[in-house]
Design an enzyme around this catalytic site. Sequence first.
Site, short mmCIF file in Angstrom:
data_model
loop_
_atom_site.label_atom_id
_atom_site.label_comp_id
_atom_site.label_asym_id
_atom_site.label_seq_id
_atom_site.Cartn_x
_atom_site.Cartn_y
_atom_site.Cartn_z
N ALA A 1 67.19 -22.38 25.93
CA ALA A 1 67.25 -23.66 26.66
C ALA A 1 68.61 -23.96 27.30
O ALA A 1 68.79 -25.04 27.85
CB ALA A 1 66.81 -24.85 25.80
N ALA A 2 69.54 -23.00 27.27
CA ALA A 2 70.83 -23.24 27.94
C ALA A 2 70.61 -23.46 29.43
O ALA A 2 71.22 -24.35 30.04
CB ALA A 2 71.78 -22.07 27.70
N GLY A 3 69.72 -22.66 30.02
CA GLY A 3 69.41 -22.82 31.45
C GLY A 3 68.75 -24.16 31.71
O GLY A 3 69.01 -24.80 32.74
N ASP A 4 67.92 -24.61 30.80
CA ASP A 4 67.25 -25.92 30.97
C ASP A 4 68.28 -27.05 30.86
O ASP A 4 68.22 -28.03 31.61
CB ASP A 4 66.16 -26.11 29.89
CG ASP A 4 65.10 -25.02 29.97
OD1 ASP A 4 64.80 -24.58 31.10
OD2 ASP A 4 64.58 -24.62 28.92
O1 RIB Z 1 63.86 -22.05 28.38
C1 RIB Z 1 63.56 -21.99 27.02
C2 RIB Z 1 62.08 -22.22 26.80
O2 RIB Z 1 61.36 -21.13 27.34
C3 RIB Z 1 61.66 -22.30 25.36
O3 RIB Z 1 61.76 -23.59 24.82
C4 RIB Z 1 60.23 -21.75 25.39
O4 RIB Z 1 59.25 -22.69 25.09
C5 RIB Z 1 60.06 -21.17 26.79
O5 RIB Z 1 59.32 -21.99 27.60
#
Ligand code: RIB
Length: 313
Positions: free
Chosen positions: A245-248
Amino acid sequence: MKPIVVVGSINMDLVSRTERIPHAGETILGADFQLHSGGKGANQAAAVARIGHPSILLGATGNDIFGEQLRRTLAGYGVQTEHIASVPGASGTASIVVDARGENTIIVTPGANLAVTQEYLQGKIDVLRGAGMVLVQLEIPIETVAWLVECCDKMGVPVMLDPAPACKLPEALLAKLTWFTPNETEAGFYADGAENADEALSRLFAFGMEHVILKQSSKGALIASHSGERCYADAFKVDAVDSTAAGDAFNGAFAVALMRGMSVHESARFAAAAAAISVTRAGAQPSLATEEETQAFLSVHTDMHSLRQNPSF
Ligand code: RIB
């Protein structure tokens, strides 16, 4: 303040920590197992909300044991969840292996995320019209993404597409994007054959998109515009626990910063800090930083981060 609307996946992450990622055909023992709320769409919506900006998530969960829990967690982070559909069957899941360096591999099984259809979004037109920006990824059906981008283009709402997981996209869709944010693997997919970042950018801009953020994980991010502006945000050096989730975190924080009127290079620095914090914590949504944490991080890491910029960008 207009909300950021995220259209995307909601997954339960099944996370095993191991010393290393197993080879094909190999069984290894894990050190630890945890369930975390995840999904690229849900993570980006939570990242926006944690920083304190109004965040609406459009997506779907199943009517299984995870569905209610996933919505509750998102609401707890401040995401507006009332538009999320509940559909019969399984919620999306992600089987994640995190190694001792914090690197991961992920298998997503979409489940209810496949119910995020054009018909569903047609019922949410007013929500989309009221958005300051729409964030979308590729864990929902591609036809839905194509329709969404077309629809936002007509309404004048900017769209940031995180092309993960990479898959073939209609060129008409790519041409209408305001922001395209691939990591190195995804950039290699869309700019096939490019030997370096400059070549990748010129191949991507040939599709007609306005801005590209090339996310280069622990190295940083290169931000470029179609009209030739460039800046580079080096990544902050932190002790990595889990890069999930670093990119998120980066995308959510970057979108909020832009919506607040920060320049592109200031937004990149803010987003790099939010991403760095997320890498120091386990899990997807539990790792996302608040506004206060991000500002505190920036105030103590001034000397450890260089931002090479084009002054006009
Ligand atoms: O970007 C990370 C996410 O990728 C995770 O939380 C997983 O669910 C996938 O969708």
